[in-house]
Design an enzyme around this catalytic site. Structure first.
Site, PDB file in Angstrom:
ATOM      1  CE  LYS B 116     -67.799  37.020  36.655  1.00  0.00           C
ATOM      2  NZ  LYS B 116     -67.069  36.307  35.481  1.00  0.00           N
ATOM      3  CD  GLU B 200     -70.861  37.692  42.701  1.00  0.00           C
ATOM      4  OE1 GLU B 200     -71.634  37.032  42.246  1.00  0.00           O
ATOM      5  OE2 GLU B 200     -70.083  38.538  41.875  1.00  0.00           O
ATOM      6  CG  HIS B 235     -72.668  27.700  34.066  1.00  0.00           C
ATOM      7  ND1 HIS B 235     -73.489  28.355  35.013  1.00  0.00           N
ATOM      8  CD2 HIS B 235     -72.330  26.347  34.598  1.00  0.00           C
ATOM      9  CE1 HIS B 235     -73.414  27.627  36.430  1.00  0.00           C
ATOM     10  NE2 HIS B 235     -72.922  26.454  35.920  1.00  0.00           N
ATOM     11  NE  ARG B 292     -69.724  37.946  24.266  1.00  0.00           N
ATOM     12  CZ  ARG B 292     -69.790  37.328  25.423  1.00  0.00           C
ATOM     13  NH1 ARG B 292     -68.948  37.653  26.536  1.00  0.00           N
ATOM     14  NH2 ARG B 292     -70.958  36.982  26.078  1.00  0.00           N
TER      15      ARG B 292
END
Lengths: 168, 494
Positions: B116, B200, B235, B292
């Site tokens: 990330k 973040e 999630h 993907r």
């Protein structure tokens, strides 16, 4: 007149059927009924002239019925065992059984161990989710009927607990 | 074009990839574990190769076994599907070493975008707007506290190599930061073999909007519009739609261009997805790139008429994209519901077992990417997704109505499914209004219980089913369908 007392999600209600007259009584109301079995498990009901398709399949403790997007486990209240997890009429006290087909990951107790209500007994895993089966009440472990890596089914008693004596 | 492709996956996505291969005259090779010997994708393929025992590490994640299966079967390319090894650079590298084509981007790109913080660095250079946050991992508690103060609470601890919500923690205030970092790091180390974390800013009530991108080996990169994926549980997305109710044409243009810039900056080739978070003020921020084909790709296909798997194969075959950005447009609205074998009333407890009855929905604008069949035993070793149901219609309301009609006629017995919950979500006013934020289920459906509106009819059906199958085994032959009392069984009283 045929009468059944059937339980869905803990609620029992009576269904009465009069085949000769083509009548049924549901929720206290009498309705006109006709029906056809289209194929095993596929029924076409006609209730007060309106057609409804129902799908029925045997389930471990009754039948699973699908109608219009809703799926219910229907049990005969005359012979249904207790709802899973709770003791009561038909259920054996001290039953520790997995809620779904699973694999035993870890056994946390052994025969002779004193346990508190809610104490973890066996950890099982299915579809990447681990669940801990807990003691339903205080007592002593009487038997452990499984081992790590065993595949187990709902209804199988994995751990037997003798409830502790009540002290009044 | 390849003559034979091995699909390194299982379930509905393996079947879906095989369909396109068959249409293109490409022979298909399925791989499977011992638990999947009777899985639909194994039965459907031209050839099937056994990888090993059920655990994914010994089968679907077993790179040497997969490469060996490709070599033994004569496959020229490997399609990784989604999940499993799709975003593992090691498979892409192993393909290269074995002289096999990998249907996806290069290993180097997968690796860069799989971190990330590295991805954020790439995007920052390309001037793609980023979620305010750190650009490198850190394990120093004091430095983390300083960074968190700078960002302002609530702050989000994230795993650098993470995904699926693991290694992620929302921190409300400075007193919780140190512990959250420790827990996130250890969760990440366990799940991803990498405990690196960073911070973040935590956005409030964001929408999760992603853009499909396609890039050929000749340097042409386009976006194929967005997907809104805001209804999630644990999630994992369960309902996705396109177009997003939150996007104006201007915002779509801006975000689309940012997605293309992101793909170019990463040197991306083949199909991918650029994810953004959108705040209530209409500001968007880069979240990550998924290297993907995604689970929700069918809704893009339904609204654009494209076959993304076909395009993936063409790109891997070094063919240029047969269109430019200006040639692409969306028509109508598509919604996808993921069908899981689980019980939403029991905290989504998985429900493996035998599918004793399956009646699948059909009709115009209804697409079902199913991975199961009637009589199939859903194994307990893998993700419980049974399939994806997609509805397309000229506008959102019509698509919603079509999806409801399809769900209500989708009978699955023998396992529990989330179909009843999906129906309730689609009928909820918040969904009708397009108020689909990532906390939708917590906000509107925690403690959900199935409606008992059909309970009386279900009781009646139970009785009639008893009457229609007497001990002799044959259904009564009378015209009215009524059995004579001495044919019925069960506990009845007169």
């Amino acid at each position: 007149m045929l009468k059944y007392r059937l339980q869905i999600e803990g609620q029992t209600a009576e269904v009465a059927l009069d085949p000769e007259q083509g009548l049924t009584t549901l929720d206290g109301n009498q309705r006109a009924l006709a029906w056809r079995a289209l194929a095993p498990g596929r029924l076409l009901l006609e209730l007060d002239g309106k057609q409804v398709l129902a799908f029925v399949a045997p389930a471990p403790q009754g039948k699973q019925v699908f109608i219009q997007g809703r799926s219910y486990l229907v049990q005969d209240a005359e012979r249904a065992p207790s709802r899973r997890g709770a003791g009561g009429a038909g259920g054996q006290p001290g039953q520790v059984t997995p809620p779904m087909p699973a694999v035993v990951v870890r056994i946390l107790v052994e025969p002779g161990k004193v346990v508190e209500p809610g104490q973890g007994l066996v950890v099982v895993s299915a579809m990447k989710m681990e669940t801990t089966l807990a003691a339903p009440y205080a007592g002593v472990v009487a038997a452990v009927n499984t081992q790590a890596e065993a595949k187990v089914m709902p209804g199988e008693i994995l751990v037997e607990i003798t409830p502790e004596e009540n002290h009044d | 074009m390849f003559h034979k492709v091995l699909i390194a996956n299982r379930g509905e996505i393996a079947l879906r990839i095989m369909r396109t291969c068959s249409e293109m005259g490409i022979a298909t090779v399925a791989v499977y574990s011992e638990a999947d010997a009777e899985a639909a994708h194994v039965l459907q393929a031209d050839q099937a190769m056994l990888l090993g025992p059920a655990p994914p590490t010994e089968s679907y994640l077993n790179i040497p076994a997969i490469i060996a299966a490709a070599e033994q079967s004569g496959a020229q390319a490997i399609h990784p599907g989604y999940g499993f090894l799709a975003e593992n650079p090691a498979l892409a590298e192993a393909c290269q070493e074995a002289g096999l084509a990998f249907i996806g981007p290069q290993a180097r790109v997968i690796r860069n975008l799989g971190s990330k913080t590295t991805a954020r660095g790439i995007m920052q250079k390309a001037r793609v707007p980023l979620i305010p946050g750190m650009m490198a991992p850190c394990s120093e508690p004091e430095e983390m506290a300083r960074q968190a103060d700078g960002l302002g609470y609530p702050v989000l601890v994230k795993a650098v190599s993470g995904g699926g919500g693991k290694g992620m923690r929302v921190v409300a205030g400075p007193e919780d930061l140190a512990e959250a970092c420790e827990l996130a790091a250890s969760e990440a180390a366990q799940a991803f073999d990498d405990g690196a974390i960073y911070l973040e800013r935590c956005l409030e009530s964001p929408r999760h909007v992603e853009f499909q991108i396609l890039a050929d080996a000749q340097g042409n990169t386009v976006h194929v519009f967005e997907r809104e994926c805001s209804i999630q549980r644990r999630h994992q997305k369960i309902i996705e739609e396109t177009p997003s109710p939150a996007l104006t044409p201007e915002l779509r243009e801006k975000m689309g261009q940012a997605a293309v810039a992101a793909a170019k900056a990463a040197g991306y080739v083949n199909a991918g997805t650029v994810e953004f978070l959108l705040d209530p003020e209409g500001n968007f921020y880069f979240l990550e790139v998924n290297t993907r084909l995604q689970v929700e790709h069918p809704i893009t296909e339904m609204t654009t008429g494209l076959d993304l798997v076909r395009l993936q194969l063409m790109i891997a075959d070094d063919q240029p994209l047969p269109f430019g950005q200006a040639d692409l447009s969306q028509r109508g609205h598509a919604i996808q519901c993921r069908i899981y074998a689980e019980d939403p009333a029991q905290n989504f407890l998985p429900s493996p077992g035998v599918i004793s009855l399956l009646a699948e929905p059909t009709g115009p604008g209804v697409r079902l990417d199913s991975g199961v069949y009637e009589g199939y035993t859903v194994p307990l070793e893998y993700d419980p997704i049974l399939g994806k149901l997609i509805a397309w219609a000229p506008d959102r309301e019509a698509a919603r109505g079509r999806m409801l009609r399809a769900l209500k006629s989708f009978a699955v017995l023998g396992v529990q499914t989330n179909i009843p919950l999906l129906i309730d979500v689609l009928e909820a006013q918040a969904f009708i209004d397009g108020q689909t934020f990532t906390d939708f289920l917590e906000r509107h459906f925690s403690g959900w219980r199935q409606s008992l509106e059909q309970a009386d009819l279900a009781r009646l059906a139970y009785v009639l089913d008893e009457l229609s199958a007497p001990a002799g085994g044959e259904a009564p032959a009378s015209d009215t369908g009524w059995p004579t009392p001495w044919q019925s069984l069960g506990s009845w009283r007169v």
